[in-house]
Design a protein around this motif. Structure first.
Motif, PDB file in Angstrom:
ATOM      1  N   ALA A 104      45.273  38.589  37.030  1.00  0.00           N
ATOM      2  CA  ALA A 104      45.932  38.474  38.341  1.00  0.00           C
ATOM      3  C   ALA A 104      44.907  38.047  39.394  1.00  0.00           C
ATOM      4  O   ALA A 104      45.174  37.162  40.216  1.00  0.00           O
ATOM      5  CB  ALA A 104      46.580  39.803  38.710  1.00  0.00           C
ATOM      6  N   ASN A 105      43.722  38.643  39.359  1.00  0.00           N
ATOM      7  CA  ASN A 105      42.661  38.239  40.286  1.00  0.00           C
ATOM      8  C   ASN A 105      42.269  36.782  40.080  1.00  0.00           C
ATOM      9  O   ASN A 105      42.048  36.044  41.046  1.00  0.00           O
ATOM     10  CB  ASN A 105      41.427  39.130  40.101  1.00  0.00           C
ATOM     11  N   ALA A 106      42.188  36.385  38.807  1.00  0.00           N
ATOM     12  CA  ALA A 106      41.819  34.995  38.513  1.00  0.00           C
ATOM     13  C   ALA A 106      42.869  34.030  39.052  1.00  0.00           C
ATOM     14  O   ALA A 106      42.547  32.991  39.643  1.00  0.00           O
ATOM     15  CB  ALA A 106      41.647  34.804  37.000  1.00  0.00           C
ATOM     16  N   LEU A 107      44.140  34.381  38.875  1.00  0.00           N
ATOM     17  CA  LEU A 107      45.210  33.505  39.365  1.00  0.00           C
ATOM     18  C   LEU A 107      45.116  33.367  40.882  1.00  0.00           C
ATOM     19  O   LEU A 107      45.230  32.267  41.428  1.00  0.00           O
ATOM     20  CB  LEU A 107      46.584  34.050  38.960  1.00  0.00           C
ATOM     21  N   ARG A 108      44.873  34.502  41.554  1.00  0.00           N
ATOM     22  CA  ARG A 108      44.731  34.433  43.019  1.00  0.00           C
ATOM     23  C   ARG A 108      43.553  33.541  43.393  1.00  0.00           C
ATOM     24  O   ARG A 108      43.661  32.703  44.300  1.00  0.00           O
ATOM     25  CB  ARG A 108      44.523  35.828  43.599  1.00  0.00           C
ATOM     26  N   GLN A 134      36.217  38.780  36.366  1.00  0.00           N
ATOM     27  CA  GLN A 134      37.005  39.275  37.507  1.00  0.00           C
ATOM     28  C   GLN A 134      36.953  40.798  37.594  1.00  0.00           C
ATOM     29  O   GLN A 134      36.789  41.480  36.590  1.00  0.00           O
ATOM     30  CB  GLN A 134      38.478  38.832  37.367  1.00  0.00           C
ATOM     31  N   PRO A 135      37.136  41.346  38.810  1.00  0.00           N
ATOM     32  CA  PRO A 135      37.212  42.808  38.962  1.00  0.00           C
ATOM     33  C   PRO A 135      38.394  43.383  38.186  1.00  0.00           C
ATOM     34  O   PRO A 135      39.417  42.712  38.013  1.00  0.00           O
ATOM     35  CB  PRO A 135      37.435  43.009  40.467  1.00  0.00           C
ATOM     36  N   ALA A 136      38.244  44.623  37.743  1.00  0.00           N
ATOM     37  CA  ALA A 136      39.247  45.270  36.897  1.00  0.00           C
ATOM     38  C   ALA A 136      40.363  45.940  37.686  1.00  0.00           C
ATOM     39  O   ALA A 136      41.230  46.583  37.112  1.00  0.00           O
ATOM     40  CB  ALA A 136      38.566  46.285  35.980  1.00  0.00           C
ATOM     41  N   GLN A 137      40.298  45.826  38.994  1.00  0.00           N
ATOM     42  CA  GLN A 137      41.381  46.354  39.832  1.00  0.00           C
ATOM     43  C   GLN A 137      41.972  45.198  40.619  1.00  0.00           C
ATOM     44  O   GLN A 137      41.239  44.281  41.007  1.00  0.00           O
ATOM     45  CB  GLN A 137      40.843  47.401  40.825  1.00  0.00           C
ATOM     46  N   CYS A 138      43.255  45.269  40.859  1.00  0.00           N
ATOM     47  CA  CYS A 138      43.899  44.200  41.625  1.00  0.00           C
ATOM     48  C   CYS A 138      45.033  44.798  42.439  1.00  0.00           C
ATOM     49  O   CYS A 138      45.922  45.444  41.888  1.00  0.00           O
ATOM     50  CB  CYS A 138      44.426  43.122  40.679  1.00  0.00           C
ATOM     51  N   GLU A 139      44.965  44.563  43.731  1.00  0.00           N
ATOM     52  CA  GLU A 139      45.992  45.089  44.633  1.00  0.00           C
ATOM     53  C   GLU A 139      47.349  44.423  44.324  1.00  0.00           C
ATOM     54  O   GLU A 139      47.465  43.203  44.391  1.00  0.00           O
ATOM     55  CB  GLU A 139      45.559  44.766  46.074  1.00  0.00           C
ATOM     56  N   PRO A 140      48.348  45.222  43.958  1.00  0.00           N
ATOM     57  CA  PRO A 140      49.652  44.606  43.637  1.00  0.00           C
ATOM     58  C   PRO A 140      50.365  44.102  44.881  1.00  0.00           C
ATOM     59  O   PRO A 140      50.265  44.703  45.949  1.00  0.00           O
ATOM     60  CB  PRO A 140      50.440  45.754  43.002  1.00  0.00           C
ATOM     61  N   GLU A 141      51.063  43.001  44.755  1.00  0.00           N
ATOM     62  CA  GLU A 141      51.872  42.465  45.844  1.00  0.00           C
ATOM     63  C   GLU A 141      53.081  43.374  46.062  1.00  0.00           C
ATOM     64  O   GLU A 141      53.676  43.868  45.109  1.00  0.00           O
ATOM     65  CB  GLU A 141      52.340  41.062  45.425  1.00  0.00           C
ATOM     66  N   ARG A 142      53.408  43.578  47.322  1.00  0.00           N
ATOM     67  CA  ARG A 142      54.615  44.369  47.623  1.00  0.00           C
ATOM     68  C   ARG A 142      55.815  43.439  47.584  1.00  0.00           C
ATOM     69  O   ARG A 142      55.923  42.524  48.389  1.00  0.00           O
ATOM     70  CB  ARG A 142      54.481  45.023  49.001  1.00  0.00           C
ATOM     71  N   MET A 143      56.708  43.672  46.618  1.00  0.00           N
ATOM     72  CA  MET A 143      57.828  42.754  46.408  1.00  0.00           C
ATOM     73  C   MET A 143      59.134  43.384  46.844  1.00  0.00           C
ATOM     74  O   MET A 143      59.397  44.560  46.569  1.00  0.00           O
ATOM     75  CB  MET A 143      57.939  42.379  44.921  1.00  0.00           C
TER      76      MET A 143
END
Ligand code: 6R9
Length: 647
Positions: A120-124, A243-252
């Motif tokens: 997810a971090n990589a995609l961002r 990439q970091p192992a934590q990723c802030e989830p998007e609020r959907m």
């Protein structure tokens, strides 16, 4: 005499739902949908809990479908983060490779969480943002689930394309969705054979309409050589590992899109079925828990591919939202031997097994020996999906595979429905070989005749659903009007499934198959129009008409009638060439089983091809042709029937 398998009292004693509870909850779900689904919404973790539960109108002039519309959540948080406290070390995905000699892999919830956050971090970092589309063209490997969940984490809309599709089909889907990024692998591996996934993507991206793609992420899977085109192509591990192992989830928002999945209809190109966030996840997880009577220690195996909706709802989203162990199998049922399924069941002590009638019929043909050579004692529940299961295959599945010990849930549903709509609950509903039996909570099936009159009691007609359920699709991507016209205009005020169905005196539903121009080949939907347009795109073909016919293993096969351009001689080579042409244009699943030369096609005076007649010829039932008097030229029928005999 009807063949009825009453609920096994021993099974019922431990089951989540018994008869009384099913009936009570089903009634409540119809009497008070807001109350029922509002209560069920608590099974998800929300950033903001919903207060508005259901806002639905099927009226054509005032159409809307909204569930939990003021709720805010993230699907990947529900599938991963919230499992960490109790189930961090539990296996989330159990990967069984194509070859039994390659070690299986257990990916725990904690490990899966980390993999998803990193991607997810990589995609961002690659510029993918909320609402962007990402195409996933991967084999049945762990990264396929990781990719779906990583998109969900950042609010990107994934569109998974089945690994068996050809470059043209990839390009159509990339172009319709406007994908920014593609995740693929060097090669797939199925039954010991390599599938050139990256090469197919390269070919697809040379086709018009695919300029939206900026990046292709390539998973190194087989290690086979592939061409990497800088700066477009990037190795997955190069981009993701650091990439970091934590990723802030998007609020959907509850109604934000989660994914698009293309499926065939009776007309035109495949349509992008759009599913949204909360309703889909809630429905996938509740149906998975209830219909498979899920327990904490189950090892659950659905043999579908993530390229189809069954893989979305019942390999990835439903099971992971429930904290289950979901087995992902890369291979095929007959490699290295026809015992493979049963060996995998023993190897991993699978308790719940969910597969398709076409696989059951193919394995049934091999006799009982390959099954009996294995134990299967771990099994407690079997499932079927994709097409009607004929009673003979049902009984073999029940008696030989399940040793007459395991209930079978025959689950009827569609890409459009998001999850199962009609199926037995195994502790609550008596089984009948070949019947999908009873509706799930909140689902109101009805049968209508050709005029849309609702039929009561024991009857046969077209299957419609009278009211909404949370897992229902919300739109055809990019063409909301097509959504309304396709599903809600035929029988106004209802959702039309495209299936025919019979209801018996006990109120059990028996799906009889598609009533539109969709062919169900081995549980996969192929539109006749798609195959026809592939054939007609060949320079030597003037016209083509495609119908389904009964096929012993596949359920239905594809039968193509082809008219060549003037003065083009029919030949054995051209026959072969046209079949491989379709294979290359769409993919192997769409290749015709039979191709018949047709000097002319049976048409009405207004020029409409009469498929009813072509179906009867394909079935080799010319005595059932019926009325041919409305044809422009009735003599073409006789010549097609004669030709059919020659073949
Ligand atoms: C889940 C899935 C949907 C079509 C559907 C129907 C057929 C699926 C069935 C079944 C009889 C079952 N179908 N399950 N027919 N009994 N248990 O397969 O989705 O690929 O969209 O196909 O498959 O004809 O309309 P999808």
């Amino acid at each position: 005499m009807a063949d009825i398998h009453p609920v096994d009292p021993q099974f019922a004693a431990r089951a989540r739902y018994d008869k009384a509870r099913y009936q009570q909850l089903y009634q409540q779900s119809l009497d008070d949908p807001e109350g029922f689904w509002g209560q069920q919404a608590q099974r998800l973790d929300w950033f903001v809990k919903p207060t508005r539960i259901k806002d639905v109108s099927y009226a054509l002039e005032d159409f809307r479908i909204k569930w939990f519309e003021d709720g805010v959540l993230n699907v990947s948080v529900n599938c991963l983060d919230r499992q960490l406290a109790q189930r961090g070390d539990k296996t989330a995905l159990l990967f069984e490779p194509d070859s039994p000699d390659t070690p299986a892999r257990h990916v725990t919830y904690a490990q899966l969480h980390e993999k998803v956050c990193k991607l997810a971090n990589a995609l961002r970092a690659l510029g993918v943002a909320k609402g962007d589309r990402v195409t996933i063209y991967l084999p049945m490997i762990v990264e396929a689930a990781v990719a779906m969940l990583a998109c969900a984490r950042i609010g990107a809309v994934h569109t998974v394309v089945f690994g068996g599709f050809a470059p043209n089909s990839i390009a159509d889907r990339v172009s319709d969705s406007g994908s920014k990024l593609i995740i693929t692998a060097d090669e797939g591996l199925r039954g010991g054979k390599k599938v050139p996934l990256k090469a197919n993507v390269d070919a697809a991206l040379k086709l018009p309409g695919t300029n939206s793609v900026e990046t292709v992420l390539v998973v190194r899977h087989t290690g086979g050589a592939v061409a990497m085109q800088a700066p477009r192509d990037r190795w997955y591990h190069d981009v993701v590992d650091s990439q970091p192992a934590q990723c802030e989830p998007e609020r959907m928002n509850a109604e934000d899109p989660l994914f698009i999945l293309y499926t065939s209809g009776s007309t035109g190109k495949p349509k992008g079925v759009l599913h949204t966030t909360a309703g889909y996840l809630l429905y996938a997880s509740l149906t998975h828990e209830a219909i498979f009577d899920l327990r904490e220690d189950d090892v659950y195996w659905c043999t579908a591919d993530v390229g189809w909706v069954t893989g979305h709802s019942y390999i990835v989203y439903g099971p992971l939202a429930n904290g289950a162990t979901s087995l992902m199998f890369e291979g095929v049922p007959n490699y290295p031997s026809v015992s493979r399924f049963w060996e995998v069941i023993d190897k991993h002590q699978v308790t719940i097994f969910y597969t398709a009638p076409t696989a059951i019929r193919a394995l049934m043909r091999e006799g009982d020996g390959p099954v009996k050579a294995t134990s299967r004692a771990s099994l407690r529940l079997l499932g079927s999906v994709g097409e009607p299961i004929n009673p003979e295959a049902w009984r073999w599945y029940y008696e030989v595979v399940g040793d007459a010990r395991c209930p079978i849930v025959d689950t009827w549903w569609q890409t459009e429905t998001g999850g199962i709509l009609i199926s037995p609950l195994p502790g609550a509903v008596d089984l009948k070989p070949g019947a999908a039996t009873k509706p799930f909570f909140g689902v109101q099936p009805a049968l209508v005749d050709a005029d849309g009159q609702i039929l009561e009691g024991a009857a046969e007609g077209n299957l419609v659903i009278l009211d909404a359920w949370p897992g229902q699709m919300r739109s055809v991507y990019g063409d909301h009007q097509r959504f309304i016209d396709t599903y809600f205009r035929t029988y106004p005020g209802t959702y039309f499934t495209g299936d025919g169905c019979r209801r018996d005196a006990d109120g059990d539903y028996w799906i009889t198959g598609r009533v539109d121009d969709v062919i169900n080949v081995s549980g996969h939907r192929i539109g006749t129009a798609e195959v026809e347009s592939a054939l007609v795109s060949h320079p030597k073909v003037a016209e083509a008409a495609v119908v389904g016919f009964p096929h012993e293993i596949k359920g239905q096969g594809i039968y193509a009638y082809v008219t060549l351009i003037a003065d083009e001689p029919a030949s054995e080579e051209l026959h072969k060439e046209l079949i491989s042409w379709v294979r290359k244009e769409i993919g192997p699943i769409a290749a015709p089983d039979h191709l018949q030369w047709a000097p002319g096609l049976p048409k009405t005076r207004s020029g409409k091809i009469m498929r009813r007649i072509l179906r009867k010829i394909a079935e080799n039932a010319p005595e059932q042709l019926g009325d041919t008097s409305t044809l422009a030229d009735p003599s073409v029928v006789a010549s097609l029937v004669d030709q059919r005999k020659v073949r």
